[in-house]
Enzyme design. Sequence first.
Site, short mmCIF file in Angstrom:
data_model
loop_
_atom_site.label_atom_id
_atom_site.label_comp_id
_atom_site.label_asym_id
_atom_site.label_seq_id
_atom_site.Cartn_x
_atom_site.Cartn_y
_atom_site.Cartn_z
N ASP A 478 -13.52 -19.05 93.37
CA ASP A 478 -12.87 -20.26 92.89
C ASP A 478 -13.47 -21.50 93.54
OD1 ASP A 478 -11.07 -21.71 91.38
OD2 ASP A 478 -9.31 -20.61 92.06
N ASP A 547 -6.98 -22.50 83.50
CA ASP A 547 -5.70 -22.20 84.14
C ASP A 547 -4.56 -22.27 83.14
OD1 ASP A 547 -6.74 -21.72 86.62
OD2 ASP A 547 -6.26 -23.69 87.45
#
Length: 730
Positions: A478, A547
């Site tokens: 990430d 997301d």
Amino acid sequence: MAQLIHFDQLNHTFTLSNPQVTYIMEIVANHDLIHRYWGHPLTSYHFSNRPQLKKRTFAATPDPKQPELSPDFLPFECPIAFQGDYRSSTVQIQPLNAESPTRYHYQSYQIKTGAVDLPTLPHARESQAHSETLIITLYDDVAKVQLNLYYTIFADSAVIVRSVSVKNEGNQTIQIQRLLSASIDTPYDHQQLTTFHGTHQKEFQLDRTEIEHGTFRIGSSRGASGPQHPPYLALSQNATEFTGDVHALSLIYSGNHEASIERDQYDQLRLQIGLNSDTFTWNLAPGEAFQSPQALLNYSSNGFNGNSQNFHHFLTAHLLPPFWRQRKRPLLINSWEMSGFQVNDSLIRQLIDAASELGFEMVVLDDGWYHGRNNSQTSLGDWAPDQQKFPNGLKPLVTYAKQKGLQFGLWFEPEMISPKTALIKAHPDWVMRSQSYAPILGRGQYCLDLTNPAVQAFIIDTLSKTIDDLGLAYIKWDMNRHMTDPFSQSQHFMASEYTHRYWLGLYHVIDQLTTKYPQVLFENCSSGGGRLDPGMAYYFPQTWLSDNTDGFDRQQIQYGASYLFPPSTITGHISAIPNLQTGRSVPFTTRTALAASTNLGYEMPILDLTADQKKAIQNQLKVAKQERSLLTTSRFYRLQSPFTSDNCAWMFVTPTTVLIYAFNNRYHVDALTNLIKLPGLEPNALYQDCTTQQIYSGSELINCGLALPIIKGDFTVQKIKLTKLEMESD
């Protein structure tokens, strides 16, 4: 073996050609490299499209004997600044301590078998397909600077790969102030421009606009490719999804970039893509060389869908990590939505038990597992298991998962560091920051200085040790903030060189890890699709697309991303409702159809399911295991756009199977049917609906279409699976 690149010595033309595309350049007046054609394959070329030029007022004339040959309007392959071409340049180089800009003329060429290997940058890979590379050298005899223009063509692809390198053969340092990877000049003929914009949780939003006089420019100065404007630009004229010419550009790069189109005074267009000139300069000492990222030039006469399929094939065959190109991806459950930062040993064991019972193949422990990580403001860099949450470490959990038949994955954010950590106390000089100003926080964290070899070694060693010690099969990588203060406390170079040096450092780190562990599935993530680009696809076979897992918003995001990326390179998870990002409740069948159109995973809590919910998930996973090979073996077709209607549909086609997902997001009482035409089938074949057993001919599905019933309710989906039976008899 057919020759892909040819130089016509009589006409001074270079031709790159295969059955899908032709690209032609001409040497004019023995020193200018001019663009002549890029498009549908030609059998031969005799300058039919070469304009009849004439002298223009206010136009520079390097050769007074030929005033009609002015840089003001010639379609250059590599336009140079300050030489009479007042449009946007590809190259701008200034010798330091000198007042004259550099000036280049054609010098020589080479044709080599194979693609170009770039040791420090992601690049088009060699493959079983024959490829050739043309290297054209431009030279400045005064400054002693050499430009090499690279053009690679593959026998099996419509995508041409371009890049530029600069070599300083003089005796003084020069400064590269602008260096783009590709520039294309073509006449304006009422084409439209297609690009994408986006933001966190709303990536790949489609833009299609008319082209006015002046310059339109997009890009990123954020230190990453960013969701705001991914590196993509397409030019089209009267094109649909399946008809018309589409010329598209992209970039194998993940940092600051720009893409632009300029319509000039003579109604010519100039398309360009490369490093962001606002944030980049580079000092090149005598004897040094600099290589630009590679640009991808993609032409299709079969509309936007044909252009997308070209990109899909190219990325799969010539860019993705070879180990993962055709490999099925594991069906996983991620801990994040179930627990957030409040993970612990007991909870993950329960998750493993439930995942094993339901038929998952992997459990991923997301953020919150390491020392003191109870919120987003702490602990990045201190990559040791939290002793309160995991008193025995993570190894027993990995062992337990394997005993249950599950692989184990782990979340990292390796490029970041939090304040008040052991790592920052030990190495304050590892923070990306200016010496003169306090660093700026983003999401409560700083960026590590990846230009520093010690930082690179720390990340490589930390992840290597974790993978080895735990036996991990998956890493979710990430990156949750963009750059501020792009300076190094320990490395000495100009600030405008920093971002590109950062990317050379990060590419080195990722290359070392993915080369060392080719069988580990590294998933790219940057708060979702914040760093989804062809550069990252070179190392990471898949990317967490967004997301935002909402079953409505995801349709546009996935539809838009498919313009460039094949479904096998993106990941979608089934989450709980009401959705955490939007509060919207979309039926389970619709959410599963969306996720199954990518590499499927789950986020929704699975510890307290009813018997019916368990059965539904078990059945869904069983079907997903049977159908997931379609992601890597099929051709993908967009059928209905969620950007222009309440419907969204796409299709996967293999030689034996057709799988269609048709989403209807708003019920209309006056609608009679949803008619979808199915291009890409074999006209002379018969196809049977696996549910109704109805048989159709390929020609009728292509031309008449398939009529779908209208289902009451919003956010519904219909899944149609067809099997090819046989060819129709005469």
